[in-house]
Scaffold this active site. Sequence first.
Site, short mmCIF file in Angstrom:
data_model
loop_
_atom_site.label_atom_id
_atom_site.label_comp_id
_atom_site.label_asym_id
_atom_site.label_seq_id
_atom_site.Cartn_x
_atom_site.Cartn_y
_atom_site.Cartn_z
N ASP A 287 0.83 -1.20 0.00
CA ASP A 287 0.00 0.00 0.00
C ASP A 287 0.87 1.26 0.00
O ASP A 287 0.63 2.20 0.75
CB ASP A 287 -0.95 -0.02 1.20
CG ASP A 287 -2.17 0.88 1.01
OD1 ASP A 287 -2.43 1.30 -0.15
OD2 ASP A 287 -2.85 1.18 2.01
N1 LIG Z 1 1.95 8.83 12.78
C1 LIG Z 1 1.27 9.66 11.98
N2 LIG Z 1 1.59 10.97 11.93
C2 LIG Z 1 0.90 11.84 11.12
N3 LIG Z 1 -0.10 11.48 10.32
C3 LIG Z 1 -0.47 10.19 10.31
C4 LIG Z 1 0.18 9.21 11.14
N4 LIG Z 1 -0.40 7.99 10.90
C5 LIG Z 1 -1.36 8.22 9.98
N5 LIG Z 1 -1.41 9.53 9.62
C6 LIG Z 1 -2.34 10.14 8.66
O1 LIG Z 1 -3.66 9.89 9.10
C7 LIG Z 1 -4.54 9.77 7.98
C8 LIG Z 1 -5.35 8.50 8.07
O2 LIG Z 1 -4.51 7.38 7.86
P1 LIG Z 1 -5.04 5.98 7.31
O3 LIG Z 1 -3.87 5.09 7.19
O4 LIG Z 1 -6.18 5.55 8.17
O5 LIG Z 1 -5.65 6.35 5.88
P2 LIG Z 1 -4.93 6.43 4.46
O6 LIG Z 1 -3.44 6.46 4.59
O7 LIG Z 1 -5.52 7.59 3.70
O8 LIG Z 1 -5.40 5.12 3.74
P3 LIG Z 1 -4.96 3.59 4.04
O9 LIG Z 1 -5.97 3.08 5.03
O10 LIG Z 1 -5.07 2.90 2.72
O11 LIG Z 1 -3.58 3.61 4.58
C9 LIG Z 1 -3.65 9.81 6.73
O12 LIG Z 1 -3.73 11.11 6.19
C10 LIG Z 1 -2.28 9.50 7.27
O13 LIG Z 1 -1.31 10.08 6.44
#
Ligand SMILES: Nc1ncnc2c1ncn2[C@@H]1O[C@H](COP(=O)(O)OP(=O)(O)OP(=O)(O)O)[C@@H](O)[C@H]1O
Length: 256
Positions: A58
Amino acid sequence: MPNGNLDDHLFSKWENGNGNGMGKKPLTWPQRKSIILDVAKGLAYLHYGVKPAIYHRDIKATNILLDADMRARVADFGLAKQSREGQSHLTTRVAGTHGYLAPEYALYGQLTEKSDVYSFGVVVLEIMCGRKALDLSSRSPGAFLITDWAWSMVKAGKIEEALDASLLKDEDSSNSNPKVIMERFLLVGILCAHVMVALRPTISDALKMLEGDVEVPAIPDRPVPLGHPSFFTDGNTFSISPALSGPQLHSGDMLR
Ligand SMILES: Nc1ncnc2c1ncn2[C@@H]1O[C@H](COP(=O)(O)OP(=O)(O)OP(=O)(O)O)[C@@H](O)[C@H]1O
Ligand SMILES: [Mg+2]
């Protein structure tokens, strides 16, 4: 991570002050270059630094997080799979994100290290072109797919026009515009996101190309632009309009 994710930096609107919003500036070329190299090194570690290898599955801009120094970290191993010793590929239920999925993985569920290389190539193109991987609302016929678009720009000799305009503005006159290196990064992105598995480099070869240790090979013809309206299937063979030169592609070719 203090600087959030790469997607926000590439695509969130640059707000013009008044204390509202995050007000992100476009990423500079040195920042983009170091993000691309960091992600390539992170993937090279997953593919070659641990045994058995890990396929992330991913890789995309929202899963690349930026620390206080704008160094990139590959995050979100929710879909990661471990390879098994001696196995060339895994066949698995497809998961991942539209626009970043390697065609052989999306179509046949065939997962190899090269599926991550494809997604990495798409991220490189997003960074270098400042455009999103996939735009279904695009007014051009069919969807806008960055892989097809960047390939056709290069084949039309418009490589410079494919680069994000903000990269070509030389704000600091002491800093000569390293266009040759930018173009090399763009070409590596195209190569990594090639439809055919065999024509994609491994991530360690891609890293050597980015660092200038290995020449980037000529960009091969892309027999089937997947987003092209003339794409249609005929039995077991994908055919394409004769206007688009290139060899016919048999469906099995994508797996080699
Ligand atoms: N440790 C972190 N610090 C800052 N932002 C974060 C962190 N972990 C996740 N995020 C942000 O939080 C948001 C939600 O993340 P999430 O992984 O649930 O969704 P996604 O990356 O858009 O899709 P996927 O579920 O396919 O990974 C995203 O914008 C991600 O970049
Ligand atoms: Mg995520």
